[in-house]
Design a protein around this motif. Structure first.
Motif, mmCIF file in Angstrom:
data_model
loop_
_atom_site.group_PDB
_atom_site.id
_atom_site.type_symbol
_atom_site.label_atom_id
_atom_site.label_comp_id
_atom_site.label_asym_id
_atom_site.label_seq_id
_atom_site.Cartn_x
_atom_site.Cartn_y
_atom_site.Cartn_z
ATOM 1 N N LEU A 85 0.827 -1.211 0.000
ATOM 2 C CA LEU A 85 0.000 0.000 0.000
ATOM 3 C C LEU A 85 0.856 1.252 0.000
ATOM 4 C CD1 LEU A 85 -2.796 -1.089 2.493
ATOM 5 C CD2 LEU A 85 -3.036 -0.746 0.035
ATOM 6 N N ASN A 86 1.946 1.267 0.756
ATOM 7 C CA ASN A 86 2.850 2.418 0.747
ATOM 8 C C ASN A 86 3.472 2.621 -0.627
ATOM 9 O OD1 ASN A 86 2.479 3.314 3.368
ATOM 10 N ND2 ASN A 86 4.038 1.928 4.178
ATOM 11 N N TYR A 87 3.869 1.526 -1.279
ATOM 12 C CA TYR A 87 4.424 1.608 -2.623
ATOM 13 C C TYR A 87 3.401 2.179 -3.596
ATOM 14 C CZ TYR A 87 5.643 -0.012 -7.290
ATOM 15 O OH TYR A 87 5.863 -0.075 -8.631
ATOM 16 N N LYS A 88 2.161 1.658 -3.558
ATOM 17 C CA LYS A 88 1.122 2.149 -4.470
ATOM 18 C C LYS A 88 0.768 3.607 -4.176
ATOM 19 C CE LYS A 88 -0.485 -0.106 -7.465
ATOM 20 N NZ LYS A 88 0.110 -0.055 -8.817
ATOM 21 N N ASN A 89 0.710 3.985 -2.907
ATOM 22 C CA ASN A 89 0.419 5.377 -2.560
ATOM 23 C C ASN A 89 1.466 6.309 -3.143
ATOM 24 O OD1 ASN A 89 -1.823 4.595 -1.111
ATOM 25 N ND2 ASN A 89 -0.821 4.717 0.878
ATOM 26 N N MET A 90 2.736 5.956 -2.980
ATOM 27 C CA MET A 90 3.806 6.815 -3.507
ATOM 28 C C MET A 90 3.777 6.872 -5.029
ATOM 29 S SD MET A 90 7.102 6.219 -1.029
ATOM 30 C CE MET A 90 7.208 4.458 -1.354
ATOM 31 N N SER A 91 3.534 5.740 -5.674
ATOM 32 C CA SER A 91 3.519 5.741 -7.142
ATOM 33 C C SER A 91 2.305 6.507 -7.673
ATOM 34 C CB SER A 91 3.557 4.319 -7.684
ATOM 35 O OG SER A 91 2.395 3.615 -7.338
ATOM 36 N N TRP A 92 1.140 6.376 -7.040
ATOM 37 C CA TRP A 92 -0.034 7.130 -7.490
ATOM 38 C C TRP A 92 0.144 8.621 -7.259
ATOM 39 C CZ3 TRP A 92 -4.646 3.734 -5.436
ATOM 40 C CH2 TRP A 92 -4.766 2.615 -6.253
ATOM 41 N N GLU A 93 0.697 8.996 -6.124
ATOM 42 C CA GLU A 93 0.916 10.418 -5.859
ATOM 43 C C GLU A 93 1.946 11.002 -6.816
ATOM 44 O OE1 GLU A 93 1.914 10.423 -1.737
ATOM 45 O OE2 GLU A 93 -0.186 10.357 -1.095
ATOM 46 N N ARG A 94 2.892 10.193 -7.255
ATOM 47 C CA ARG A 94 3.910 10.653 -8.199
ATOM 48 C C ARG A 94 3.341 10.764 -9.618
ATOM 49 N NH1 ARG A 94 7.444 6.346 -8.208
ATOM 50 N NH2 ARG A 94 6.241 5.560 -9.964
ATOM 51 N N VAL B 80 -2.858 9.136 7.807
ATOM 52 C CA VAL B 80 -3.655 8.488 8.843
ATOM 53 C C VAL B 80 -3.853 7.009 8.541
ATOM 54 C CG1 VAL B 80 -5.902 8.504 9.994
ATOM 55 C CG2 VAL B 80 -4.839 10.655 9.321
ATOM 56 N N MET B 81 -4.183 6.695 7.291
ATOM 57 C CA MET B 81 -4.483 5.315 6.900
ATOM 58 C C MET B 81 -3.700 4.965 5.637
ATOM 59 S SD MET B 81 -8.587 5.304 7.452
ATOM 60 C CE MET B 81 -8.736 3.553 7.385
ATOM 61 N N THR B 82 -2.949 3.889 5.673
ATOM 62 C CA THR B 82 -2.190 3.496 4.488
ATOM 63 C C THR B 82 -3.093 2.958 3.386
ATOM 64 O OG1 THR B 82 -1.795 1.319 5.460
ATOM 65 C CG2 THR B 82 -0.091 2.986 5.762
ATOM 66 N N ASP B 83 -4.269 2.467 3.726
ATOM 67 C CA ASP B 83 -5.206 1.922 2.743
ATOM 68 C C ASP B 83 -6.220 2.956 2.259
ATOM 69 O OD1 ASP B 83 -6.485 2.128 5.152
ATOM 70 O OD2 ASP B 83 -7.214 0.078 5.197
ATOM 71 N N TYR B 84 -5.903 4.214 2.440
ATOM 72 C CA TYR B 84 -6.832 5.307 2.160
ATOM 73 C C TYR B 84 -7.306 5.315 0.708
ATOM 74 C CZ TYR B 84 -8.185 10.093 1.064
ATOM 75 O OH TYR B 84 -8.842 11.191 0.597
ATOM 76 N N TYR B 85 -6.402 5.247 -0.257
ATOM 77 C CA TYR B 85 -6.798 5.348 -1.666
ATOM 78 C C TYR B 85 -7.664 4.171 -2.095
ATOM 79 C CZ TYR B 85 -3.430 9.139 -2.185
ATOM 80 O OH TYR B 85 -2.742 10.307 -2.053
ATOM 81 N N PHE B 86 -7.319 2.988 -1.675
ATOM 82 C CA PHE B 86 -8.094 1.808 -2.060
ATOM 83 C C PHE B 86 -9.502 1.850 -1.464
ATOM 84 C CE2 PHE B 86 -3.799 0.413 -2.856
ATOM 85 C CZ PHE B 86 -3.930 -0.343 -4.005
#
Length: 148
Positions: free
Chosen positions: A37-46, A108-114
């Motif tokens: 989830l951290n990897y996907k969050n960073m890649s989506w934000e980028r 707050v939540m690592t699963d926020y985007y999903f």
């Protein structure tokens, strides 16, 4: 055919909420899931304008909800009790989605985007179901008046 489509939409909506719960459960329990989830969050934000997309989706869901609510209030004498209950649920689900999306973040939540995406899917399915129910109720009332 109408009942089958309604049941399928309801199953999809329940599946979206079940998927959100499953993702949240494993995000709290499994370190591998948190890393992914951290990897996907960073890649989506980028790669994507996440803030603009987030605000646009909340605005679109809120606008559609308000339009269907106004249409329901205009035609409330011709609609069924089920359409009224669906309208109330539509307002609640849109408020849940908007509150979650605007109130939480990846800090707050690592699963926020999903979870936000799954809440959006469920809210949009409910918006579509309610819009169709209000339109069908209107047509049914016009058909009954024409037969008399």
């Amino acid at each position: 055919m109408k009942k089958i489509a309604y049941i399928l939409a309801l199953i999809l909506e329940i599946g979206a909420y079940a998927g959100a719960w499953i993702i949240h459960y494993f995000a709290r329990r499994k370190l591998g899931m948190v890393r992914y989830l951290n990897y996907k969050n960073m890649s989506w934000e980028r790669d994507y304008p996440v803030e603009a997309l987030k605000l646009a989706c909340v605005a679109a869901a809120a606008l559609l909800t308000v339009l269907i609510l106004l249409f329901f209030l205009k035609k409330r004498r011709e609609t069924t009790l089920l359409a009224g209950a669906m309208t109330a649920l539509m307002i609640a689900l849109t408020a849940l989605y908007g509150g979650y999306t605007l109130g939480c973040s990846t800090d707050v939540m690592t699963d926020y985007y999903f979870i936000s995406i799954l809440f959006l899917v469920a809210a949009m399915i409910q918006i579509l179901k309610t819009g169709i129910a209000v339109l069908i109720s209107k047509r049914r009332a016009e058909g009954e008046q024409g037969e008399k």
